[in-house]
Structures are given as C-alpha cells and as structure tokens.
Write an enzyme that holds these catalytic residues in place. Structure first.
Site, PDB file in Angstrom:
ATOM      1  N   ARG A   1      -1.763  -9.908  -6.638  1.00 60.11           N
ATOM      2  CA  ARG A   1      -1.787  -8.433  -6.670  1.00 60.11           C
ATOM      3  C   ARG A   1      -0.975  -7.863  -5.515  1.00 60.11           C
ATOM      4  O   ARG A   1      -0.501  -6.727  -5.607  1.00 60.11           O
ATOM      5  CB  ARG A   1      -3.228  -7.926  -6.508  1.00 60.11           C
ATOM      6  CG  ARG A   1      -4.085  -7.992  -7.743  1.00 60.11           C
ATOM      7  CD  ARG A   1      -5.401  -7.296  -7.490  1.00 60.11           C
ATOM      8  NE  ARG A   1      -5.166  -6.074  -6.741  1.00 60.11           N
ATOM      9  CZ  ARG A   1      -5.990  -5.564  -5.829  1.00 60.11           C
ATOM     10  NH1 ARG A   1      -7.123  -6.153  -5.562  1.00 60.11           N
ATOM     11  NH2 ARG A   1      -5.695  -4.458  -5.200  1.00 60.11           N
TER      12      ARG A   1
ATOM     13  N   ARG B   1      -7.154  -0.160  -7.918  1.00 63.73           N
ATOM     14  CA  ARG B   1      -7.781   1.044  -7.356  1.00 63.73           C
ATOM     15  C   ARG B   1      -6.758   2.138  -7.081  1.00 63.73           C
ATOM     16  O   ARG B   1      -7.079   3.315  -7.126  1.00 63.73           O
ATOM     17  CB  ARG B   1      -8.476   0.695  -6.046  1.00 63.73           C
ATOM     18  CG  ARG B   1      -9.923   0.370  -6.215  1.00 63.73           C
ATOM     19  CD  ARG B   1     -10.601   0.368  -4.871  1.00 63.73           C
ATOM     20  NE  ARG B   1     -10.718   1.715  -4.326  1.00 63.73           N
ATOM     21  CZ  ARG B   1     -11.690   2.552  -4.619  1.00 63.73           C
ATOM     22  NH1 ARG B   1     -12.646   2.197  -5.443  1.00 63.73           N
ATOM     23  NH2 ARG B   1     -11.737   3.761  -4.085  1.00 63.73           N
TER      24      ARG B   1
ATOM     25  N   CYS C   1     -16.056  -2.509  -6.146  1.00 63.63           N
ATOM     26  CA  CYS C   1     -15.236  -2.915  -5.011  1.00 63.63           C
ATOM     27  C   CYS C   1     -15.106  -4.422  -4.918  1.00 63.63           C
ATOM     28  O   CYS C   1     -16.083  -5.143  -5.049  1.00 63.63           O
ATOM     29  CB  CYS C   1     -15.893  -2.384  -3.755  1.00 63.63           C
ATOM     30  SG  CYS C   1     -15.115  -2.969  -2.299  1.00 63.63           S
TER      31      CYS C   1
ATOM     32  N   PRO D   1     -16.339   4.734  -2.271  1.00 67.43           N
ATOM     33  CA  PRO D   1     -16.484   6.105  -2.759  1.00 67.43           C
ATOM     34  C   PRO D   1     -15.158   6.867  -2.751  1.00 67.43           C
ATOM     35  O   PRO D   1     -14.226   6.500  -2.023  1.00 67.43           O
ATOM     36  CB  PRO D   1     -17.465   6.735  -1.765  1.00 67.43           C
ATOM     37  CG  PRO D   1     -17.369   5.908  -0.536  1.00 67.43           C
ATOM     38  CD  PRO D   1     -16.970   4.529  -0.965  1.00 67.43           C
ATOM     39  N   ILE D   2     -15.083   7.939  -3.559  1.00 66.02           N
ATOM     40  CA  ILE D   2     -13.897   8.812  -3.520  1.00 66.02           C
ATOM     41  C   ILE D   2     -14.312  10.269  -3.292  1.00 66.02           C
ATOM     42  O   ILE D   2     -13.587  11.190  -3.645  1.00 66.02           O
ATOM     43  CB  ILE D   2     -13.027   8.680  -4.800  1.00 66.02           C
ATOM     44  CG1 ILE D   2     -13.834   8.970  -6.067  1.00 66.02           C
ATOM     45  CG2 ILE D   2     -12.343   7.326  -4.882  1.00 66.02           C
ATOM     46  CD1 ILE D   2     -12.951   9.269  -7.262  1.00 66.02           C
ATOM     47  N   ASP D   3     -15.501  10.440  -2.684  1.00 68.93           N
ATOM     48  CA  ASP D   3     -15.999  11.801  -2.471  1.00 68.93           C
ATOM     49  C   ASP D   3     -15.031  12.653  -1.657  1.00 68.93           C
ATOM     50  O   ASP D   3     -14.904  13.862  -1.898  1.00 68.93           O
ATOM     51  CB  ASP D   3     -17.380  11.769  -1.796  1.00 68.93           C
ATOM     52  CG  ASP D   3     -17.351  10.997  -0.478  1.00 68.93           C
ATOM     53  OD1 ASP D   3     -17.082   9.779  -0.504  1.00 68.93           O
ATOM     54  OD2 ASP D   3     -17.559  11.614   0.582  1.00 68.93           O
ATOM     55  N   GLN D   4     -14.324  12.054  -0.691  1.00 68.25           N
ATOM     56  CA  GLN D   4     -13.408  12.855   0.141  1.00 68.25           C
ATOM     57  C   GLN D   4     -12.158  13.273  -0.639  1.00 68.25           C
ATOM     58  O   GLN D   4     -11.595  14.337  -0.389  1.00 68.25           O
ATOM     59  CB  GLN D   4     -13.011  12.087   1.400  1.00 68.25           C
ATOM     60  CG  GLN D   4     -14.175  11.769   2.315  1.00 68.25           C
ATOM     61  CD  GLN D   4     -14.913  13.025   2.755  1.00 68.25           C
ATOM     62  OE1 GLN D   4     -14.327  13.941   3.338  1.00 68.25           O
ATOM     63  NE2 GLN D   4     -16.199  13.093   2.450  1.00 68.25           N
TER      64      GLN D   4
ATOM     65  N   ASN E   1       0.806  -1.222   0.000  1.00 67.00           N
ATOM     66  CA  ASN E   1       0.000   0.000   0.000  1.00 67.00           C
ATOM     67  C   ASN E   1       0.842   1.277   0.000  1.00 67.00           C
ATOM     68  O   ASN E   1       0.337   2.347  -0.358  1.00 67.00           O
ATOM     69  CB  ASN E   1      -0.999  -0.010   1.163  1.00 67.00           C
ATOM     70  CG  ASN E   1      -2.158  -0.959   0.881  1.00 67.00           C
ATOM     71  OD1 ASN E   1      -2.320  -1.440  -0.245  1.00 67.00           O
ATOM     72  ND2 ASN E   1      -2.953  -1.243   1.899  1.00 67.00           N
TER      73      ASN E   1
HETATM   74  C1  UD1 Z   1      -6.956   1.578   1.653  1.00 65.77           C
HETATM   75  C2  UD1 Z   1      -6.219   0.286   1.360  1.00 65.77           C
HETATM   76  C3  UD1 Z   1      -7.131  -0.898   1.640  1.00 65.77           C
HETATM   77  C4  UD1 Z   1      -7.669  -0.827   3.063  1.00 65.77           C
HETATM   78  C5  UD1 Z   1      -8.273   0.534   3.368  1.00 65.77           C
HETATM   79  C6  UD1 Z   1      -8.648   0.708   4.822  1.00 65.77           C
HETATM   80  C7  UD1 Z   1      -4.675   0.970  -0.356  1.00 65.77           C
HETATM   81  C8  UD1 Z   1      -4.281   0.887  -1.767  1.00 65.77           C
HETATM   82  N1  UD1 Z   1      -5.795   0.313  -0.013  1.00 65.77           N
HETATM   83  O1  UD1 Z   1      -8.081   1.623   0.780  1.00 65.77           O
HETATM   84  O2  UD1 Z   1      -6.380  -2.083   1.450  1.00 65.77           O
HETATM   85  O3  UD1 Z   1      -8.653  -1.831   3.257  1.00 65.77           O
HETATM   86  O4  UD1 Z   1      -7.351   1.581   3.023  1.00 65.77           O
HETATM   87  O5  UD1 Z   1      -7.544   0.544   5.631  1.00 65.77           O
HETATM   88  O6  UD1 Z   1      -4.012   1.576   0.455  1.00 65.77           O
HETATM   89  N2  UD1 Z   1     -14.552   6.479   2.247  1.00 65.77           N
HETATM   90  C9  UD1 Z   1     -15.517   7.416   1.980  1.00 65.77           C
HETATM   91  N3  UD1 Z   1     -15.206   8.406   1.069  1.00 65.77           N
HETATM   92  C10 UD1 Z   1     -13.999   8.497   0.465  1.00 65.77           C
HETATM   93  C11 UD1 Z   1     -13.021   7.524   0.763  1.00 65.77           C
HETATM   94  C12 UD1 Z   1     -13.330   6.531   1.664  1.00 65.77           C
HETATM   95  O7  UD1 Z   1     -16.627   7.366   2.518  1.00 65.77           O
HETATM   96  O8  UD1 Z   1     -13.786   9.406  -0.326  1.00 65.77           O
HETATM   97  C13 UD1 Z   1     -14.854   5.395   3.231  1.00 65.77           C
HETATM   98  C14 UD1 Z   1     -14.816   4.003   2.597  1.00 65.77           C
HETATM   99  O9  UD1 Z   1     -16.065   3.631   2.052  1.00 65.77           O
HETATM  100  C15 UD1 Z   1     -14.424   3.141   3.795  1.00 65.77           C
HETATM  101  C16 UD1 Z   1     -13.538   4.063   4.640  1.00 65.77           C
HETATM  102  O10 UD1 Z   1     -13.815   5.387   4.192  1.00 65.77           O
HETATM  103  O11 UD1 Z   1     -15.563   2.814   4.544  1.00 65.77           O
HETATM  104  C17 UD1 Z   1     -12.059   3.814   4.525  1.00 65.77           C
HETATM  105  O12 UD1 Z   1     -11.676   3.869   3.166  1.00 65.77           O
HETATM  106  P1  UD1 Z   1     -10.185   4.282   2.718  1.00 65.77           P
HETATM  107  O13 UD1 Z   1      -9.342   4.423   3.944  1.00 65.77           O
HETATM  108  O14 UD1 Z   1     -10.296   5.450   1.806  1.00 65.77           O
HETATM  109  O15 UD1 Z   1      -9.726   3.023   1.888  1.00 65.77           O
HETATM  110  P2  UD1 Z   1      -8.859   2.997   0.559  1.00 65.77           P
HETATM  111  O16 UD1 Z   1      -7.880   4.115   0.560  1.00 65.77           O
HETATM  112  O17 UD1 Z   1      -9.742   2.807  -0.618  1.00 65.77           O
END
Ligand code: UD1
Length: 432
Positions: free
Chosen positions: A400, A93, A117, A124-127, A23
């Site tokens: 992966r 991703r 997913c 989501p990537i809203d943040q 990661n």
């Molecule tokens: C990263 C890791 C993944 C791990 C996750 C949580 C990488 C490449 N992947 O994924 O293996 O399981 O962290 O430790 O590093 N969320 C929102 N809005 C956003 C972004 C996230 O609501 O814009 C929510 C997600 O739905 C989830 C939570 O926040 O419930 C955590 O997600 P996030 O920490 O962003 O995970 P990833 O970066 O995708």
C-alpha cells in the site's frame, strides 16, 4: 497472495532512491478533482493506495494519462459528482479526502465512512466534520455514508480551531476551503511535510493558502482551480525505513533524493543510538558499524518523532544494548507487531501506550504476519537483521505504501524475495 521470504544477517551497502511521499500523493490525487483542467503530477509513487484513488477518480469521469512510471496527467474538467462507495473507503482511508475535494468542487459530497483502523483502535473524523460544518455545510452521517451539503451550493470561509492536531482534518478542511467564499482560518493544524506539499499543490493550481507548516493556515477562497504541473515531495517515512534497516543490519547506505530537513526527527534518534549520519546535498549517508545504544522515543505530531516510524525504530531497538521505552502518543494502540517480534526472539512488553524493549544480541528468523503498513515495514527491517529465514505474510499492507520495496532492498544486498503463495492447484510462482 504474495509473501516475502527474507534471509537475514547481511549488512546493507549501496544507494537507494526515495520515491514520492505516499501521504502527500494520497491527498493530492483527490485534490485533483477540484481542478478544472489538466494537472500533471510528477513523482507519484507506484503503490496500491495510489492505484485505488486513481480508480475512484476514473469512476467519477476523470481522464488519466500515464506519461511515465511516476508521472500522470489527470484531467478532471468533466468529472461528475458521485458517491464514493464503502468498498473504496474500506481499503484506503485517504478516500476520506474525497469529502473535502468534492465539497470544494460541487458543494456536495457523499463518501462512505472509512473502515476500521489498521492499528486496532478507532480513527475518528469528528474534526473533519466539525470543519465542514464551520464552513456552512450540513453534514449527516447515515447508513455508513457522510453526506455533506453546502447551503446555496458554495461553502463560506470561517474560523476553525481544531481540538486535536490532525493531519487528515487539516488537509480535508484546507481542500474544502480552497474554493469557499472568503477567508478561512484554521488553527492548531498539523505541520507535517505533506500538509505543506498539499498546500503547495493547491497554490500551484491557483489556490491562495498561506501558513502551511505553521500552527495557523489561512485560506482565501478562489472561484476555481486551474491546471498546472506539480512534483510530489520525497517520502520521509520511506527514507526513514531504509535508515532503520541500515541501523538494524549494519553497513553503509546513501539515502538519495530526500529533503534532509524532514529527516531531522528520525536522524536525531538514530544518532543517539550510535548510527552515523552525514548530510550530503539531497542525500544522507547512513553508517552503522558499532553496537546500538538504547534510547527512549515518544511519538508526536511533526516536527516530533513520527508515529509512522515507531514500529521500524522498535525493530532496531530490539537489537540495542539495554532497555528502551517507546511512548505512543498519537494512536491509542499501535503495538500489534510486538507479538510477531517476540516470535523472532525480541524481548518486548507492551503496557497500554508504552512498549518496553530489552535489547537482545540477535533476532532469529520466523514466520511473521504484517498487521498494518508500517508494522509490515518494521518486519522487513527485523527479518533482514535476524539470523536465518523469515516468511512475512499479509504483505499487501506493505505494498500500500512502499514502491518497489523488494528491488530496493535487493540493490542494497538484502536477501529478500516475493513469492506467490500456492493457489488451489498447488502451483508456486516467483513474483519478484
Ligand atoms: C495520518 C497519516 C497516518 C499517520 C497519522 C499521524 C495519511 C494518509 N495518514 O493519518 O499515516 O499515522 O496521520 O501522523 O496521511 N483524531 C481525532 N479526530 C479527528 C481526526 C483525528 O480525534 O477527526 C485523532 C486520531 O484519533 C489520532 C490523532 O488525532 O489520535 C491524529 O490523527 P490524524 O493526524 O488525523 O491521522 P490521519 O490523518 O488519519
């Protein structure tokens, strides 16, 4: 296509070297796009996500020199801005980090939205987008692409409070802010070891980022990033997976080349289960001789118990005495592996974000299918501990994120082999 054949039931003994963190690598490689010069990156794990990200960089004009199996020199001096296509975004991703990196370097990015997913829910990537907008980018989502454009070609520092602690958003905003004008303050950020590693990488290339590893990151934007050398941290989750395997199979293994502090949240749970863990410099000696005790686990952002270790620990809990409860609080749906474990004789009931596991004396080998990366790793753990033969399909998920997984387990005495699934002519080749 490859499948793994596992003859379970043997304890594990020996030493295993832990590779560079997946990661961190999948964020640092996109970050290299921002560097006007050569960055030499060491301890890059040889995994398919890395291969894919390197091919995205090559398509944009990066020159990549392989120094040895785990070291590369990436020269992005003359990369051009270009679209990151859906085919790449669907398969990895972390390609979404190209948004922050291209925005930081060129003031503009066009990157396909990541695909669905692996865990069955939405990601989501809203943040991420909220952060880019706060930095002054105009962001549009159209025809499956995110198009982000800085007004006047350069982002401007700002204050951002994340509504949700997100690894991806923290890294993406940090990338974009590294070369923005002025100060960016990001609050309620993720604190995972790979967040700190990405910040350290950027700082060693000339960025000015403070506070990574705490709740608030401050980024003072610099004009540009220069070349340098950086070594990626060891993989917390890979190390944890080998620890889980020792717990499930029994035996004694030294997990080498790790940062023991990163393992505390995982070690604590294994110790509750009766596993002996001893820290020796940058190694952990993991030993399990007696029966496993039940425990409860709740996944949390770091320093809590990582969601990416939840399936592997579930495999161990299937063999513990008594009833254990896992509460998954990061992803809404991450128990798709439960049906596969049931085929091996596990007693596991899933109710929304809870898994209730009634430990059994033994698992039995079965045909099982990896449904995502960490679930696939958990299936190896379960299969190595089970009596009899298991066949694991869909192992491309496992590849992966795990470097040389077959050989590493074999060196510990695990009886596991990769076998090519017959092609149309019926030929079968041994692939390990
Ligand atoms: C990263 C890791 C993944 C791990 C996750 C949580 C990488 C490449 N992947 O994924 O293996 O399981 O962290 O430790 O590093 N969320 C929102 N809005 C956003 C972004 C996230 O609501 O814009 C929510 C997600 O739905 C989830 C939570 O926040 O419930 C955590 O997600 P996030 O920490 O962003 O995970 P990833 O970066 O995708």
């Amino acid at each position: 296509m490859t499948k793994y054949i596992v003859e379970g039931g043997s304890p594990l003994f020996g030493e295993v070297h832990v590779s560079g963190a997946k990661n961190a690598a999948v964020a640092i490689i996109p970050a290299a796009v921002m560097v006007r010069g050569v960055c030499r990156i060491e301890n890059i794990p040889q995994i398919s996500d890395v291969t894919l990200l390197l091919s995205i960089l090559r398509d944009l004009g990066a020159r990549i020199r392989t120094i040895n199996a785990n070291t590369m020199e990436i020269d992005c001096s003359s990369v051009r801005n270009g679209q990151v296509p859906y085919e790449a975004a669907r398969r990895c991703r972390a390609s979404c980090y190209m948004m922050g990196a291209l925005l930081g370097r060129f003031g503009q990015a066009e990157v396909a939205l990541p695909g669905g997913c692996d865990f069955g829910g939405t990601r989501p990537i809203d943040q991420h987008l909220k952060g880019f907008k706060a930095l002054g980018a105009q962001v549009e989502v159209q025809s499956g692409f995110v198009n982000a454009q800085a007004k006047d070609g350069r982002l401007i520092g700002s204050s951002i409070f994340l509504d949700k602690v997100s690894v991806g958003a923290t890294i993406n905003i940090m990338l974009a802010a590294a070369t923005a004008e002025g100060l960016t303050v990001i609050e309620n950020v993720a604190k995972e070891p790979h967040i700190v590693d990405v910040a350290n990488f950027l700082n060693s290339m000339g960025a000015n980022i403070r506070g990574a590893g705490t709740d608030v990151i401050k980024v003072r934007g610099v004009e540009s990033l220069h070349g340098g050398t950086y070594s990626i941290i060891p993989d917390q989750i890979e190390a944890g997976t080998y620890m889980a395997a020792v717990a499930a199979c029994g035996g004694q293994v030294t997990i080498r080349d790790i940062i023991p502090k990163h393992m505390d949240c995982i070690s604590a749970k294994l110790q509750e289960m009766g596993v002996e863990i001893q820290e020796i410099e940058d190694s952990l000696l993991v030993r399990r001789v007696g029966p496993l005790n039940k425990t409860n686990i709740k996944t949390m952002p770091y320093p809590g118990f990582p969601t990416d270790m939840q399936p592997q620990l579930a495999a161990v809990l299937c063999l513990a005495q008594g009833t254990s409860i896992i509460t998954e609080s990061v992803w809404s749906s991450r128990f798709r592996y439960a049906d596969e474990f049931k085929r091996m004789g596990a007693q596991i009931q899933v109710n929304e974000n809870l898994a209730i596991i009634e430990g059994v004396e033994r698992l039995s080998g079965a045909k099982i299918e990896a449904c995502d990366l960490r679930a696939g790793a958990a299936m190896i753990v379960a299969a190595l501990a089970a009596q009899g033969t298991s066949e694991i399909t869909n192992v491309q998920y496992i590849e992966r994120g795990y470097e040389d997984v077959i050989n590493k387990f074999r060196l510990l005495g695990g009886r596991i082999a990769a076998v090519e699934i017959p092609d149309e002519s019926g030929d079968v080749r041994n692939a390990s």
